[in-house]
Design a protein around this motif. Structure first.
Motif, PDB file in Angstrom:
ATOM      1  N   PHE A   1       0.842  -1.190   0.000  1.00  0.00           N
ATOM      2  CA  PHE A   1       0.000   0.000   0.000  1.00  0.00           C
ATOM      3  C   PHE A   1       0.881   1.245   0.000  1.00  0.00           C
ATOM      4  CE2 PHE A   1      -1.926   3.472   2.448  1.00  0.00           C
ATOM      5  CZ  PHE A   1      -3.028   3.734   1.653  1.00  0.00           C
ATOM      6  N   LYS A   2       0.611   2.167  -0.912  1.00  0.00           N
ATOM      7  CA  LYS A   2       1.319   3.458  -0.946  1.00  0.00           C
ATOM      8  C   LYS A   2       0.256   4.553  -1.045  1.00  0.00           C
ATOM      9  CE  LYS A   2       5.146   4.060  -3.394  1.00  0.00           C
ATOM     10  NZ  LYS A   2       6.079   4.058  -4.531  1.00  0.00           N
ATOM     11  N   ALA A   3       0.185   5.414  -0.022  1.00  0.00           N
ATOM     12  CA  ALA A   3      -0.829   6.474   0.009  1.00  0.00           C
ATOM     13  C   ALA A   3      -0.692   7.361  -1.228  1.00  0.00           C
ATOM     14  CB  ALA A   3      -0.683   7.305   1.276  1.00  0.00           C
ATOM     15  N   GLY A   4      -1.821   7.642  -1.883  1.00  0.00           N
ATOM     16  CA  GLY A   4      -1.826   8.513  -3.063  1.00  0.00           C
ATOM     17  C   GLY A   4      -1.462   7.803  -4.356  1.00  0.00           C
ATOM     18  N   TYR A   5      -1.295   6.475  -4.298  1.00  0.00           N
ATOM     19  CA  TYR A   5      -0.926   5.704  -5.490  1.00  0.00           C
ATOM     20  C   TYR A   5      -1.815   4.476  -5.616  1.00  0.00           C
ATOM     21  CZ  TYR A   5       3.332   8.465  -5.893  1.00  0.00           C
ATOM     22  OH  TYR A   5       4.212   9.508  -6.052  1.00  0.00           O
TER      23      TYR A   5
ATOM     24  N   GLU B   1       0.198   7.439  -9.719  1.00  0.00           N
ATOM     25  CA  GLU B   1      -0.473   8.451  -8.897  1.00  0.00           C
ATOM     26  C   GLU B   1      -1.983   8.274  -8.996  1.00  0.00           C
ATOM     27  OE1 GLU B   1       0.513  12.646  -9.180  1.00  0.00           O
ATOM     28  OE2 GLU B   1       2.588  12.123  -9.676  1.00  0.00           O
ATOM     29  N   ASP B   2      -2.658   8.409  -7.859  1.00  0.00           N
ATOM     30  CA  ASP B   2      -4.113   8.215  -7.847  1.00  0.00           C
ATOM     31  C   ASP B   2      -4.800   9.405  -7.176  1.00  0.00           C
ATOM     32  OD1 ASP B   2      -6.623   7.203  -8.070  1.00  0.00           O
ATOM     33  OD2 ASP B   2      -6.363   5.588  -6.609  1.00  0.00           O
ATOM     34  N   HIS B   3      -5.412  10.243  -7.990  1.00  0.00           N
ATOM     35  CA  HIS B   3      -6.114  11.434  -7.478  1.00  0.00           C
ATOM     36  C   HIS B   3      -7.626  11.315  -7.676  1.00  0.00           C
ATOM     37  CE1 HIS B   3      -2.322  13.602  -6.999  1.00  0.00           C
ATOM     38  NE2 HIS B   3      -1.955  13.060  -8.146  1.00  0.00           N
ATOM     39  N   ARG B   4      -8.115  10.103  -7.972  1.00  0.00           N
ATOM     40  CA  ARG B   4      -9.545   9.926  -8.234  1.00  0.00           C
ATOM     41  C   ARG B   4     -10.384  10.449  -7.067  1.00  0.00           C
ATOM     42  NH1 ARG B   4      -9.689   3.709  -9.674  1.00  0.00           N
ATOM     43  NH2 ARG B   4      -8.191   3.800  -7.965  1.00  0.00           N
ATOM     44  N   GLY B   5     -11.455  11.169  -7.427  1.00  0.00           N
ATOM     45  CA  GLY B   5     -12.347  11.725  -6.407  1.00  0.00           C
ATOM     46  C   GLY B   5     -11.931  13.104  -5.919  1.00  0.00           C
ATOM     47  N   GLU B   6     -10.688  13.517  -6.259  1.00  0.00           N
ATOM     48  CA  GLU B   6     -10.213  14.837  -5.824  1.00  0.00           C
ATOM     49  C   GLU B   6     -10.743  15.922  -6.765  1.00  0.00           C
ATOM     50  OE1 GLU B   6      -5.951  15.058  -5.407  1.00  0.00           O
ATOM     51  OE2 GLU B   6      -5.858  13.144  -4.331  1.00  0.00           O
TER      52      GLU B   6
ATOM     53  N   PRO C   1      -6.862   7.332 -12.738  1.00  0.00           N
ATOM     54  CA  PRO C   1      -5.536   7.409 -12.102  1.00  0.00           C
ATOM     55  C   PRO C   1      -4.516   8.041 -13.041  1.00  0.00           C
ATOM     56  CG  PRO C   1      -6.436   5.158 -12.020  1.00  0.00           C
ATOM     57  CD  PRO C   1      -7.283   5.947 -12.964  1.00  0.00           C
ATOM     58  N   GLY C   2      -3.449   8.546 -12.491  1.00  0.00           N
ATOM     59  CA  GLY C   2      -2.373   9.138 -13.290  1.00  0.00           C
ATOM     60  C   GLY C   2      -1.975  10.498 -12.739  1.00  0.00           C
ATOM     61  N   GLU C   3      -0.876  11.023 -13.268  1.00  0.00           N
ATOM     62  CA  GLU C   3      -0.405  12.350 -12.840  1.00  0.00           C
ATOM     63  C   GLU C   3      -1.430  13.407 -13.205  1.00  0.00           C
ATOM     64  OE1 GLU C   3       3.461  13.579 -14.154  1.00  0.00           O
ATOM     65  OE2 GLU C   3       4.349  11.629 -13.687  1.00  0.00           O
ATOM     66  N   LEU C   4      -1.485  14.457 -12.394  1.00  0.00           N
ATOM     67  CA  LEU C   4      -2.386  15.562 -12.708  1.00  0.00           C
ATOM     68  C   LEU C   4      -1.836  16.331 -13.899  1.00  0.00           C
ATOM     69  CD1 LEU C   4      -3.201  16.999  -9.168  1.00  0.00           C
ATOM     70  CD2 LEU C   4      -4.675  15.612 -10.616  1.00  0.00           C
ATOM     71  N   PRO C   5      -2.695  16.748 -14.828  1.00  0.00           N
ATOM     72  CA  PRO C   5      -2.208  17.544 -15.968  1.00  0.00           C
ATOM     73  C   PRO C   5      -1.627  18.873 -15.475  1.00  0.00           C
ATOM     74  CG  PRO C   5      -4.540  16.928 -16.232  1.00  0.00           C
ATOM     75  CD  PRO C   5      -4.136  16.536 -14.852  1.00  0.00           C
ATOM     76  N   LYS C   6      -0.720  19.430 -16.228  1.00  0.00           N
ATOM     77  CA  LYS C   6      -0.092  20.721 -15.870  1.00  0.00           C
ATOM     78  C   LYS C   6      -1.096  21.877 -15.989  1.00  0.00           C
ATOM     79  CE  LYS C   6       4.188  19.122 -15.445  1.00  0.00           C
ATOM     80  NZ  LYS C   6       4.170  18.261 -14.275  1.00  0.00           N
TER      81      LYS C   6
END
Length: 197
Positions: free
Chosen positions: A50-54, A67-72, A88-93
């Motif tokens: 388990f890795k927080a945020g991934y 990277e997992d920002h789902r729901g944010e 999931p994935g990096e946030l766009p710039k």
């Protein structure tokens, strides 16, 4: 004769090979030689750490962490529009996690934050002043109507009790209107409370 466990733990994946959770695979009763019936979208592998945020994704040979920002909620820098992340994935710039304050702000890449130009600041202050004045005007209008109504009650009171009650109301609303005018001129800082009926 070797004894095989009736079930083994397996990793469950979604259609994009992201780790969903653990489940079990049953020993094949027909073959009985250690062959297990692996459910669809499952693999024999160690559970990912388990890795927080991934989120863990199976590459075919090992786990990689995405990277997992789902729901944010994030905000588009160009427009300030709020969007929810669903993949999931990096946030766009082109987005930021800093909430968009209001339509008077714009994103400064240089300062890496929402900023307001002097012109926008003046516009915002003007809007605040206009809204404040509109609210005061509404309250003044209401108080003038109440004062007139109480005056009518005094003028046409049938009993002394009615007159006394109307006089109390008249005084309260006149004091309130005077306080509103002081607030309008900036002589007091707090908006006065409406008299209780």
């Amino acid at each position: 004769m070797k004894i095989y466990a009736p079930t083994i733990p397996v990793c469950q994946l979604d259609e994009n090979n992201y780790f969903v959770g653990m489940t079990t695979a049953d020993l094949d009763p027909l073959v009985g030689n250690g062959h297990y019936l692996i459910p669809g979208l499952c693999i024999e592998a160690d559970e990912p750490k388990f890795k927080a945020g991934y989120i863990a994704q199976w590459t075919g040979e090992s786990w990689q962490y995405i990277e997992d920002h789902r729901g944010e909620s994030v905000y588009i820098k160009e427009t300030g529009q709020e969007i929810k992340i669903s993949e999931p994935g990096e946030l766009p710039k082109t987005v930021t996690t800093t909430p968009y304050p209001d339509s008077f702000h714009h994103w400064s890449e240089k300062e890496n934050k929402w900023v307001m130009s002097l012109e926008a600041e003046a516009q915002k202050q003007q809007q605040i002043n206009n809204e404040r004045q509109a609210k005061i005007n509404t309250l003044l209008s209401v108080s003038t109507e109440k004062i007139a109504a109480h005056q009518d009650m005094i003028d046409f009171a049938d009993t002394e009790e009615e007159r006394t009650e109307a006089e109390k109301g008249l005084l309260a609303w006149r004091k309130y209107r005077a306080a509103l005018l002081k607030y309008q001129k900036g002589l007091i800082s707090e908006l006065p409370s409406t008299p209780k009926e």
